[in-house]
Design an enzyme around this catalytic site. Structure first.
Site, PDB file in Angstrom:
ATOM      1  N   TYR A   1       0.856  -1.190   0.000  1.00 24.02           N
ATOM      2  CA  TYR A   1       0.000   0.000   0.000  1.00 24.02           C
ATOM      3  C   TYR A   1       0.891   1.239   0.000  1.00 24.02           C
ATOM      4  O   TYR A   1       1.784   1.339  -0.824  1.00 24.02           O
ATOM      5  CB  TYR A   1      -0.964  -0.060   1.199  1.00 24.02           C
TER       6      TYR A   1
ATOM      7  N   LYS B   1     -20.734 -20.065  -9.462  1.00 20.31           N
ATOM      8  CA  LYS B   1     -20.069 -19.884 -10.755  1.00 20.31           C
ATOM      9  C   LYS B   1     -18.617 -19.460 -10.543  1.00 20.31           C
ATOM     10  O   LYS B   1     -17.702 -19.931 -11.235  1.00 20.31           O
ATOM     11  CB  LYS B   1     -20.818 -18.811 -11.554  1.00 20.31           C
TER      12      LYS B   1
ATOM     13  N   GLU C   1     -24.940 -13.742 -16.514  1.00 20.94           N
ATOM     14  CA  GLU C   1     -25.552 -14.962 -15.996  1.00 20.94           C
ATOM     15  C   GLU C   1     -26.992 -14.713 -15.557  1.00 20.94           C
ATOM     16  O   GLU C   1     -27.292 -13.688 -14.926  1.00 20.94           O
ATOM     17  CB  GLU C   1     -24.735 -15.460 -14.794  1.00 20.94           C
ATOM     18  N   ASP C   2     -27.860 -15.648 -15.888  1.00 23.45           N
ATOM     19  CA  ASP C   2     -29.224 -15.701 -15.343  1.00 23.45           C
ATOM     20  C   ASP C   2     -29.982 -14.387 -15.520  1.00 23.45           C
ATOM     21  O   ASP C   2     -30.544 -13.831 -14.570  1.00 23.45           O
ATOM     22  CB  ASP C   2     -29.181 -16.100 -13.863  1.00 23.45           C
TER      23      ASP C   2
ATOM     24  N   ASN D   1     -33.571 -28.671 -17.315  1.00 22.65           N
ATOM     25  CA  ASN D   1     -33.067 -29.021 -15.984  1.00 22.65           C
ATOM     26  C   ASN D   1     -34.029 -28.550 -14.905  1.00 22.65           C
ATOM     27  O   ASN D   1     -34.589 -27.467 -15.024  1.00 22.65           O
ATOM     28  CB  ASN D   1     -31.690 -28.382 -15.754  1.00 22.65           C
TER      29      ASN D   1
ATOM     30  N   ASN E   1     -22.323 -26.953 -18.833  1.00 28.19           N
ATOM     31  CA  ASN E   1     -21.629 -25.738 -19.249  1.00 28.19           C
ATOM     32  C   ASN E   1     -20.223 -25.614 -18.679  1.00 28.19           C
ATOM     33  O   ASN E   1     -19.404 -24.855 -19.207  1.00 28.19           O
ATOM     34  CB  ASN E   1     -22.438 -24.501 -18.856  1.00 28.19           C
TER      35      ASN E   1
END
Length: 755
Positions: free
Chosen positions: A40, A95, A137-138, A287, A319
């Site tokens: 830092y 995921k 996603e989704d 699914n 997938n």
């Protein structure tokens, strides 16, 4: 059948310990004040200034190049529907976990509380400096189409909506292989697609890119067949209007070659499947409940090729076979997008991988004896370790060739090594050994050839030019195994020592053996009797010059298989004790362990000899041995027989070999922790780099150590490698895998080359 997950178990899994499934882990040192000032303020200013001067340096000094955003608004969560961003977060974390474990990609999951396309796109766009890629996603259709299209146009990093393209890529690979098996061409087949959402549209478009013709498609949504007289069709559905006079899914299925299900469960009957064309291909991918169950479909059509999204039946369209490796390849060349060429490259890489011999660990994971390309194996399994080094390079090459790579790869071999190291599969030493073996293959006897794993290993070493196998065992039994498992061993010789046609060799070998052992209690009759045993027959082939090496022991105990080698081959000149060494392939590189298999409680002099044998063996791999003599004590800190003999062995070795990097006695953890070693024992010869070779005080310690590491940590091992014999004879560990057998054959060939 797939086991039902109890609600309580699932909730406990996600809540136990540290809630969630992912965490941020430091990748740099942080223990000292200096570390913190570098991490830092003020040290961090230097990379900031470097990036300000050259923005591409962000990939050099930060994690951007290995960081993907998994972004959703929770509007179409896998089978759960519009449950909102918070409720979708466990899926996004999952995921992220898959990205990490399959391709070593770091993930921040981001859940957006908006269904407004403009707001969604703007939010992702202003996050671009943080990430190397975006996985959408989704997100429900049709918004998902517009969001992806706009982000692909407006961002300079790869973007992919996995719900669309993941299923498309995996199913396309499966479709190519299924069509090859049934002998049909993709441009000729009639395809019925049930479902017209994001996945269905994307799948259809990718199949067309592979050669399917749009006029051969019939697409159905919840209202029936997509026809010209429908007034409720958007632009995407309109591209799949059929000219055929069909109204229902049942009508569409008649004489169809392929069914693609991306809709809901139990909408396809057995009669509908029976109405399809010969060698029907059915991908029921809804699914968790497919359009028709696997058992029902198989019962309806014995000639069917069937795939689902389920893991409890063959041909799972999953997938995870795609997105980790596609993003890995895209990130590694700093691709500005994931384009059609890259997706098609992934398709062909997956399809080709399914045609290759399946590793034993994959067979074991699925309880199979021998998975092979065919109707029940048309796509690779998710646990296949070759996916990363197969799909990612294919995607990276396509990105370079299509002009979207900002950081092209030039050394592909080095890149594949890098991919192996990412997941702790550093097999560089394996490659060195295999390549050296291939340069001059030798004749290797397989003494336990009545075993499928041995036969598969024999085929692999023959096919890859590692060795010329010679199989020992009952001929009819071996030939039956070859036929039953569709192996191809060509003209590889199969010898049965008990068969009459080997009488001449038996006579020759028994005379040689009698001469060797006649003053050690063996008479001529006993010598002949011993030659009928495959272990003795095999080592006599090597001793007589009819072969160059022997691999044995897979189905027998260690002493029974090492004894013939000692009696027939014998030790190298000057060697008093043979030893066994294992190579462990770890993230820190190969580690060499001795003695792991032979000497129960060696003396000081024997430990010295074991160390010398091991050091010479390590040097043959072009590696400088850095040897730790391990015990429970550090340089005299504790007393006891084991500690003292290791200490004495070090004194002798340092006196005999002043150039040798050897030290101890030392505790195993200290042999690797160079910081701790510097602080407490700065005089040690291991203080600079730490150890890569460990010598143990007795067989119990070494055997326990390597077994614990290989089993609990999942570390690959090569061995046991016998050290000190005149000619290469290697005794496999009981139950060795095909991969381990192949590695041992390569070791034996390299040793035979040297001898």
């Amino acid at each position: 059948m797939e086991k039902k997950i109890r609600r309580e178990d699932a909730l406990e899994y996600h809540a136990k310990g540290r809630p969630g499934k992912i965490e941020v882990v430091p990748t740099k040192e942080y223990n000292t004040q200096r570390d913190l000032t570098l991490a830092y303020s003020p040290g961090v200013a230097e990379p900031c200034l470097a990036i300000a001067e050259n923005i591409e340096d962000v990939y050099k000094y930060t994690a951007k190049g290995n960081l993907v955003a998994v972004i959703s608004n929770g509007s179409a969560v896998l089978g759960l529907g519009d449950i909102g961003p918070e409720a979708g977060k466990p899926v996004m974390e999952g995921k992220g976990l898959l990205f990490k474990i399959y391709a070593d990609i770091d993930v921040f999951d981001i859940e957006l509380n908006t269904k407004n396309v403009d707001e969604f796109v703007r939010t992702v766009k202003i996050l671009e400096p943080t990430f190397g890629g975006v996985n959408l996603e989704d997100i429900k259709a049709p918004e998902c189409f517009e969001i992806e299209e706009r982000l692909k146009r407006e961002l300079n990093i790869p973007v992919m909506h996995d719900d669309q393209h993941g299923t498309a890529i995996i199913s396309a690979a499966a479709l190519l292989n299924a069509l090859e098996i049934v002998g049909k061409k993709i441009e000729d087949v009639k395809i019925v697609v049930n479902g017209a959402g994001a996945s269905a549209i994307s799948c259809s478009k990718l199949y067309i890119a592979l050669g399917a013709r749009v006029e051969n498609f019939v697409m159905c949504d919840s209202k029936g067949v997509i026809r010209a007289d429908r007034t409720d069709l958007d632009d995407r559905k309109s591209k799949f209007i059929t000219s055929r006079d069909l109204r229902t899914l049942e009508e569409a299925m008649v004489d169809a070659d392929v069914f693609i299900g991306l809709s809901k469960g139990n909408v396809v009957s057995q009669d509908m499947v029976r109405s399809m064309a010969k060698d029907a291909i059915v991908f029921a991918m809804a699914n968790p409940t497919p359009e028709i169950s696997y058992p029902e479909a198989i019962e309806a059509r014995p000639d069917i090729i069937m795939a689902t999204g389920r893991s409890d039946y063959p041909n799972q369209v999953n997938n995870v076979l795609g997105f980790p490796f596609i993003f890995r390849g895209a990130l590694d060349v700093r691709a500005t997008e994931i384009n059609e060429a890259m997706k098609l490259a992934a398709v062909h890489a997956l399809a080709d991988l399914a045609k290759k011999s399946v590793p034993d660990l994959v067979n074991l994971a699925y309880g199979e004896a021998n998975l092979m390309f065919g109707r029940t194996y048309i796509i690779p399994k998710p646990v296949d370790p070759r996916l990363l080094s197969t799909v990612a390079p294919a995607v990276a090459k396509a990105a370079i060739e299509s002009g979207v790579a900002k950081h092209p790869i030039t050394d592909w071999e080095a890149y594949e090594h890098q991919l192996d190291r990412r997941l702790g599969q550093d097999n560089q030493i394996s490659r060195v050994i295999l390549n050296k073996a291939k340069s001059d293959p030798k004749r290797v006897v397989f003494a336990d050839a009545e075993n499928l794993r041995v036969l598969k290993a024999a085929q692999q070493v023959r096919d890859e030019g590692i060795a010329f196998p010679i199989l020992l065992g009952e001929v009819s039994r071996i030939q039956a195994l070859i036929t039953e498992n569709n192996l191809d061993l060509g003209t590889v010789p199969i010898l049965d020592p008990r068969a009459p046609e080997q009488d001449e060799l038996i006579q020759k070998f028994s005379e040689l053996y009698y001469e060797k052992r006649k003053r050690k209690g063996v008479n001529a009759t006993e010598a002949t009797k011993q030659m009928y045993y495959r272990n003795y027959f095999g080592v006599m082939m090597v001793e007589a010059g009819d072969a160059d090496a022997v691999i044995s022991g897979l189905t027998r105990n260690y002493p029974d298989t090492i004894r013939p080698a000692l009696q027939v081959i014998g030790k190298e000149a000057g060697v008093k004790k043979v030893a066994g060494m294992y190579i462990l392939l770890t993230k820190r590189g190969p580690l060499f362990f001795s003695d792991t298999t032979v000497n129960f409680n060696p003396t000081v002099d024997e430990i010295v000899e074991i160390t010398e044998l091991t050091a010479r063996a390590v040097e043959r791999f072009n590696i400088k041995p850095r040897i730790a003599m391990v015990s429970y004590s550090n340089f005299g800190s504790a007393k006891g027989e084991d500690a003292q003999k290791m200490n004495q062995a070090v004194e002798i070795l340092q006196r005999k070999h002043p150039e040798m990097i050897v030290d101890g006695e030392i505790q195993a953890h200290l042999a690797f922790n160079t910081e701790l070693l510097k602080q407490n024992h700065p005089f040690s010869k291991l203080v600079d780099e730490g150890a890569n070779t460990l010598i143990f005080p007795n067989l119990a310690a070494s055997n326990i150590a390597y077994n614990l590491l290989t089993e609990s940590a999942g570390i690959d091992a090569i061995g046991p490698i016998l050290l000190g014999l005149r000619k290469p004879v290697h005794v496999l560990q009981l139950g060795s895998s095909e991969r381990e057998i192949v590695n041992m054959v390569a070791i034996a060939v390299v040793e035979a080359q040297g001898k």
